[in-house]
Design an enzyme around this catalytic site. Structure first.
Site, PDB file in Angstrom:
ATOM      1  N   ASP A   1       0.825  -1.209   0.000  1.00  0.00           N
ATOM      2  CA  ASP A   1       0.000   0.000   0.000  1.00  0.00           C
ATOM      3  C   ASP A   1       0.860   1.260   0.000  1.00  0.00           C
ATOM      4  O   ASP A   1       0.533   2.246  -0.676  1.00  0.00           O
ATOM      5  CB  ASP A   1      -0.926   0.008   1.226  1.00  0.00           C
ATOM      6  CG  ASP A   1      -2.026  -1.037   1.123  1.00  0.00           C
ATOM      7  OD1 ASP A   1      -2.190  -1.619   0.030  1.00  0.00           O
ATOM      8  OD2 ASP A   1      -2.711  -1.276   2.140  1.00  0.00           O
TER       9      ASP A   1
ATOM     10  N   LYS B   1     -28.490 -11.563  -4.129  1.00  0.00           N
ATOM     11  CA  LYS B   1     -29.268 -10.337  -4.358  1.00  0.00           C
ATOM     12  C   LYS B   1     -28.725  -9.261  -3.421  1.00  0.00           C
ATOM     13  O   LYS B   1     -29.057  -9.229  -2.243  1.00  0.00           O
ATOM     14  CB  LYS B   1     -30.754 -10.582  -4.099  1.00  0.00           C
ATOM     15  CG  LYS B   1     -31.642  -9.377  -4.417  1.00  0.00           C
ATOM     16  CD  LYS B   1     -33.109  -9.701  -4.220  1.00  0.00           C
ATOM     17  CE  LYS B   1     -33.991  -8.510  -4.543  1.00  0.00           C
ATOM     18  NZ  LYS B   1     -33.759  -7.370  -3.620  1.00  0.00           N
TER      19      LYS B   1
ATOM     20  N   GLU C   1     -23.852  -3.069  -8.675  1.00  0.00           N
ATOM     21  CA  GLU C   1     -24.443  -2.725  -7.379  1.00  0.00           C
ATOM     22  C   GLU C   1     -23.373  -2.055  -6.528  1.00  0.00           C
ATOM     23  O   GLU C   1     -22.344  -2.650  -6.205  1.00  0.00           O
ATOM     24  CB  GLU C   1     -24.954  -3.980  -6.679  1.00  0.00           C
ATOM     25  CG  GLU C   1     -25.842  -3.687  -5.489  1.00  0.00           C
ATOM     26  CD  GLU C   1     -27.304  -3.533  -5.889  1.00  0.00           C
ATOM     27  OE1 GLU C   1     -28.142  -3.311  -4.997  1.00  0.00           O
ATOM     28  OE2 GLU C   1     -27.612  -3.621  -7.098  1.00  0.00           O
TER      29      GLU C   1
ATOM     30  N   CYS D   1     -16.102  12.065  30.245  1.00  0.00           N
ATOM     31  CA  CYS D   1     -14.844  12.599  29.725  1.00  0.00           C
ATOM     32  C   CYS D   1     -14.517  13.857  30.502  1.00  0.00           C
ATOM     33  O   CYS D   1     -15.382  14.714  30.729  1.00  0.00           O
ATOM     34  CB  CYS D   1     -14.988  12.922  28.235  1.00  0.00           C
ATOM     35  SG  CYS D   1     -13.692  13.996  27.586  1.00  0.00           S
TER      36      CYS D   1
ATOM     37  N   CYS E   1     -12.855  19.071  24.362  1.00  0.00           N
ATOM     38  CA  CYS E   1     -13.176  17.829  23.644  1.00  0.00           C
ATOM     39  C   CYS E   1     -14.051  18.183  22.449  1.00  0.00           C
ATOM     40  O   CYS E   1     -15.090  18.852  22.604  1.00  0.00           O
ATOM     41  CB  CYS E   1     -13.915  16.867  24.576  1.00  0.00           C
ATOM     42  SG  CYS E   1     -14.561  15.388  23.776  1.00  0.00           S
TER      43      CYS E   1
END
Length: 691
Positions: A59, A138, A195, A441, A447
């Site tokens: 990759d 399908k 599809e 948190c 955050c």
């Protein structure tokens, strides 16, 4: 003609170099030659990866080749619509063009009843005699038409109504398994049906990311696919994990004699097919195929809802023909819907506005009461431990009040032990603290998840009521990089908004005007808008009445939290929460940034007693003051202002567009209902100036 011949010498095909000469050292001729070879190689690597599942290179090496190609195209202005670099997306478009299909894309007649399948077979045999069938999964995705001319992708079109659909070519180019240029000995003209789908594991990972970002997850892979393929910005599509299976020829300059023969050519062209396709001798073998695939359904990395049984011979297909709605040579033998019992594919942790962590089970989609469910609440760590729930377990899912799905019980363990919440916030990596059965948190407004929800709350009815700034628009502005803090609201300009999808001049100007008008908010509204845990509008009013100014409250909250405990609606727990909010460095930084743009208006703390002993409830909007200002006014003069009507309520003040529930409650409790004019007369009668 083929695009790549492995016998030709292309240095980027096998063991490609990892170092490239500096761009400035290349002539335009050398650059063009390198671009041509890179495009050939990248196309071949795409085919090997997506179609053959046998990549030639790592990759990281592929990324290096792809990056070099993009660099050369940009530097020497060598962009081309067929280039593999189009897979990263192009410029957003305003709308999709509707185009007619090359050939009709009809629906498939289907049923889950075995007798209907045998009836289909009887009709086929009556009309054309003995046939072989091709059986295929399908797919539960989005069906599309792909048109290739001289091997080049000319357009990709959604199924639409079967006769015409939306041209989504720019989006289709970003999907890795959609070749821009065909390989091998392809026909001059080829239109195929495919599809588009989102693999199940990628869907669960993507939903997890959405939940942890504070966004709503998709209900199922098909919805995720449909929503993605219709994005107006191709770069958004490029970021989402879509794939394609090709399963039929709609039109071609060189047609194979059978469906199976046509499918066998697809991989040579670079078109990815499904490895579960089988040719069977008769309908009973087709039924057996369906039963085997039903058993294997949960092991597949794509959603299917049945199998498609197709007549293989093309002449027989032509003889069977079609109705206005469907081809008569194909039949879908459907699976029964999954009902209530499913497995947990993953667990995502959602971070709320107050920092509360809520674990969410990501499920293999299941039908519960006629609704497809792909997530369910696990509530809190204590309940998870009590039910011994974990990833991989088979569970029964129910819907509380027919709305909220939850895991009722574990039917079969597929894991060891139960799921444990992380020790660090999945969004900001701040430590997680437990408070009884809950987990929070500690990152505060630093955050990102809490921040986005805080912006939404800041603009909500319980905050500064900024019309035009709801959940969807906040998400859009955050995703566009325009909002990284609450304070960024005050840096928004009309031009920033009009460049975004869905924003016109009027809506942009209206929002900017709303934000500008909020620079001097009433103190109670500002305190509530900050989203301090356990501090809603009522508590915010009490704090404002006690301290008068934001500076006085902040100083007391930081240094003397015990002063807060005697205030109405503020006990020891709320006082400690307010104290911790203001002591947080992250929260303090956000608040300070907002105060650079906002000046909360002090309120009078010397109360009168003109309305002492009275309780008011407000509904609707008043002409010359906000509901918050009206509540502050009556409370400043000794009254109580509550949010709901009861037998202890003395007056319900109903402005424009009042809520029906509060009025009904007032009538049930014989509470007088005052309109805006009657409310002002009451104030005047008690010597209170409402101007």
């Amino acid at each position: 003609m083929p695009v790549v011949d492995e016998n030709e010498k292309n240095p980027y095909l096998r063991d490609p170099p990892s170092d490239f000469a500096p761009v400035e050292e290349l002539s335009e001729t050398a650059a063009r030659e390198q671009v041509d070879r890179l495009r050939e190689a990248v196309r071949e690597h795409d085919r090997r990866y997506y179609v053959e599942s046998e990549p030639l290179i790592a990759d990281r090496t592929y990324d290096a080749l792809f990056g070099r190609l993009r660099e050369l195209e940009a530097e020497f202005d060598l962009d081309h619509p067929d280039s593999p670099t189009r897979s990263v997306g192009g410029e957003p478009i305003e709308e999709f063009e509707t185009v007619e299909h090359v050939a009709p894309m009809l629906s498939i007649e289907g049923s889950g009843d075995i007798e209907d399948v045998r009836e289909f077979d009887d009709r086929v045999h009556r009309d054309v005699g003995d046939v072989r069938y091709v059986c295929e999964p399908k797919f539960d995705g989005v069906s599309m038409e792909f048109v290739y001319e001289d091997g080049r992708l000319e357009r990709a079109v959604t199924r639409g109504d079967g006769r015409e659909g939306d041209d989504v070519t720019a989006n289709a180019r970003t999907i890795g398994s959609v070749p821009q240029q065909l390989h091998g000995d392809y026909p001059d003209f080829l239109t195929v049906r495919g599809e588009v789908y989102m693999p199940k594991d990628a869907f669960q990972a993507y939903n997890r990311e959405r939940i942890e970002r504070g966004e709503d997850p998709f209900a199922n892979p098909r919805n995720a696919t449909a929503g993605t393929i219709r994005q107006l910005d191709p770069s958004v599509v490029a970021e989402r994990p879509l794939a394609v299976f090709y399963f039929d020829v709609l039109e071609a300059s060189d047609l194979a004699d059978s469906h199976r023969a046509a499918l066998e050519r697809f991989p040579d062209y670079g078109l990815r097919t499904n490895d579960r396709v089988e040719v069977v001798a008769d309908i009973e073998d087709a039924i057996d195929y369906r039963d085997r695939l039903l058993e294997a359904r949960d092991d597949l990395d794509y959603e299917i809802d049945g199998v498609v049984i197709k007549v293989d011979d093309r002449e027989a297909r032509e003889e069977l023909g079609r109705t206005a709605r469907h081809d008569r040579w194909a039949f879908a033998y459907k699976f029964p819907a999954r009902a209530e019992v499913t497995s947990i594919a993953d667990v995502a942790v959602q971070v709320g506005r107050t920092g509360r962590l809520t674990p969410v089970a990501l499920l293999e989609p299941v039908d519960v009461g006629g609704v497809t469910v792909s997530r369910a609440s696990l509530h809190n760590p204590e309940e998870i431990a009590e039910k011994n729930v974990n990833i991989g377990d088979t569970v029964r899912v129910q819907r509380a009040g027919d709305v909220i799905p939850y895991v009722e019980e574990v039917l079969e363990k597929g894991s060891e032990g139960h799921y444990e919440l992380p020790d660090a916030c999945p969004v900001c990596d701040s430590p997680v603290e437990r408070d009884g059965p809950m987990a929070f948190c500690t990152g505060g407004l630093g955050c990102d998840a809490q921040l986005r929800r805080s912006i939404e709350y800041y603009a909500s009815d319980d905050g500064l009521d900024l019309e035009g700034l709801g959940e969807k628009s906040v998400r859009q502005l955050v995703d566009a990089g325009l909002l990284e803090s609450v304070a960024d609201l005050y840096a928004l300009e009309r031009e920033d908004l009009t460049e975004l999808e869905g924003w016109g001049e009027t809506s942009a100007e209206n929002l900017c005007a709303e934000i500008e008008a909020s620079r001097e908010p009433p103190l109670p509204d500002f305190l509530s808008a900050l989203g301090i845990p356990l501090v809603g509008p009522t508590t915010a009013r009490e704090l404002a009445r006690e301290f008068g100014s934001f500076e006085a409250l902040r100083e007391a909250a930081e240094a003397e939290p015990e002063r807060l405990e005697g205030i109405d609606d503020v006990g020891e727990t709320v006082a400690e929460t307010i104290h911790e909010f203001f002591l947080s460095e992250a929260n303090a930084a956000v608040v300070d940034d907002v105060l650079e743009h906002v000046s909360p208006q002090a309120v009078a703390i010397d109360e009168g007693d003109e309305l002492a002993g009275l309780t008011f409830v407000f509904t609707g909007s008043l002409e010359d003051m906000t509901r918050g200002e009206a509540q502050d006014l009556v409370e400043t003069h000794g009254a109580n202002a509550t949010s709901s009507v009861s037998g202890n309520t003395d007056y319900l003040v109903a402005g424009e567009n009042p809520g029906a529930t509060k009025q009904d409650d007032a009538r049930d409790n014989d509470v007088p209902i005052l309109d805006a004019a009657e409310f002002r007369r009451l104030l005047e009668e008690n010597g209170i100036d409402s101007e």
